[in-house]
Each structure stands twice: as C-alpha cells, then as structure tokens.
Design a protein around this motif. Structure first.
Motif, PDB file in Angstrom:
ATOM      1  N   ALA A 115       0.872  -1.437  -0.287  1.00  0.00           N
ATOM      2  CA  ALA A 115       0.004  -0.063   0.135  1.00  0.00           C
ATOM      3  C   ALA A 115       0.797   1.127  -0.273  1.00  0.00           C
ATOM      4  N   ARG A 129       2.079   1.978  -3.508  1.00  0.00           N
ATOM      5  CA  ARG A 129       1.152   2.339  -4.343  1.00  0.00           C
ATOM      6  C   ARG A 129       0.680   3.720  -3.899  1.00  0.00           C
ATOM      7  N   LEU A 132      -0.972   4.920  -1.139  1.00  0.00           N
ATOM      8  CA  LEU A 132      -2.044   4.719  -0.540  1.00  0.00           C
ATOM      9  C   LEU A 132      -2.252   4.967   0.733  1.00  0.00           C
ATOM     10  N   GLN A 134      -4.873   7.785   1.614  1.00  0.00           N
ATOM     11  CA  GLN A 134      -6.408   7.343   1.585  1.00  0.00           C
ATOM     12  C   GLN A 134      -6.721   6.450   2.731  1.00  0.00           C
ATOM     13  N   ILE A 135      -5.670   5.596   3.033  1.00  0.00           N
ATOM     14  CA  ILE A 135      -6.069   4.681   4.142  1.00  0.00           C
ATOM     15  C   ILE A 135      -6.385   5.429   5.571  1.00  0.00           C
ATOM     16  N   LEU A 155     -10.925  -3.028  -0.990  1.00  0.00           N
ATOM     17  CA  LEU A 155     -10.585  -1.766  -1.758  1.00  0.00           C
ATOM     18  C   LEU A 155      -9.258  -2.026  -2.547  1.00  0.00           C
ATOM     19  N   TYR A 156      -8.254  -2.215  -1.508  1.00  0.00           N
ATOM     20  CA  TYR A 156      -6.719  -2.023  -1.773  1.00  0.00           C
ATOM     21  C   TYR A 156      -5.969  -3.364  -1.758  1.00  0.00           C
ATOM     22  N   SER A 196      -2.197  -5.274   2.191  1.00  0.00           N
ATOM     23  CA  SER A 196      -2.486  -3.689   2.377  1.00  0.00           C
ATOM     24  C   SER A 196      -2.226  -3.191   4.126  1.00  0.00           C
TER      25      SER A 196
END
Ligand code: CMP
Length: 136
Positions: free
Chosen positions: A15, A18, A20, A23-24, A107-108, A116
């Motif tokens: 994660a 990428r 993320l 967002q997380i 989602l991820y 993730s």
C-alpha cells in the motif's frame, strides 16, 4: 461493554508503494479513529520475525517476514471505542478475495500476502504490538 481502546495498525509495503497511505488514513479518520502516534519506517527481516513470532511455525512465515521488511511501512496507534474489533471489521478478511465491500482489504488488497494493512487481533496483542513499535 464499550470502552476506549488503542490498537496497532500497519500500512504494509504494497500500500505504501502505491501511495495509498493518505487514502487509508482518511478511511480510519472518517470512521472515527484518532491517529495517536504514527511513523514511517523500514524494518529489518529480523525485526519482522520478532513481530510475527506467533506465526513462526506457519508455512508462510518466511515469506511474510521477507515481505514486511521489503519496503517502507507506516505504523500507527489508533484510538476509538472498541478499536480492536472496529479496526478488524474495517480491514476486512485476511484474504482480500473474501473481504466484504467497503473494507480496506477489499478496496486495496492484492493477495493474502499483499493485503495492505495489519491490525492487532486482541487487547493483549495490541499492547504487545504498540510496545514493539513505540517503546518510549
Ligand atoms: P496479518 O493480519 O498481517 O497477519 C499475518 C499475515 O500473514 C496476514 O496478515 C497475511 O498477510 C499473511 N498470510 C499469508 N498467508 C496466510 C495464510 N494462509 N493465512 C493467514 N495469513 C496469511
């Protein structure tokens, strides 16, 4: 009974690589978690082996420890009422293929290894895991 708890959350290398992370974190905050402590680090394989010692007899142990130490991770202490269960529900099933809609792993998550996020699974382990990463 409802009580404020703290749990350890890790945003895993798949994660972080990428991008993320934000967002997380937003998902956690929107669900009412407070991020009490956080740091981005990369750990040695030997530290991953200590962290995941409960899994040392499992066939996936070596790959798991290689993976957790393969790149930067974000470790956080999350706080909320019944945080341990709430975080586990929000993460979803360990295997993203089995995770419910709306969960972080659905989602991820990419695979059971690259899922993730990690979250403590009990009050006892939350204390141990928080102490592991945030000793001071
Ligand atoms: P995590 O919640 O971090 O705890 C241990 C990790 O082992 C788990 O997420 C998975 O990413 C990983 N893992 C790999 N294979 C398996 C498996 N067969 N069963 C459970 N966990 C697995």
């Amino acid at each position: 009974m409802n009580s404020t708890e703290q749990t350890l959350s890790i945003i895993k290398p798949d994660a972080v690589v990428r991008n993320l992370e934000n967002q997380i974190k937003e998902i956690f905050k929107n669900k009412g978690f407070k991020i009490i402590k956080e740091k981005k680090i990369q750990i040695e394989k030997s530290e991953a082996e200590k962290f995941y010692k409960v899994h040392e007899t499992k066939p996936f142990y070596n790959d798991l420890c290689e993976y957790l130490s393969s790149g930067p991770i974000v470790v956080m202490v999350l706080e909320k009422e019944n945080a341990i269960l709430a975080n586990r529900e929000l993460m979803g099933a360990t295997n993203p293929k089995e995770a419910s809609e709306g969960t972080i792993r659905k989602l991820y998550g990419i695979s059971i290894d690259k899922n993730s996020v990690h979250g403590s699974d009990s009050i006892e382990n939350a204390k141990i895991e928080i102490e592991f990463f945030f000793k001071d």
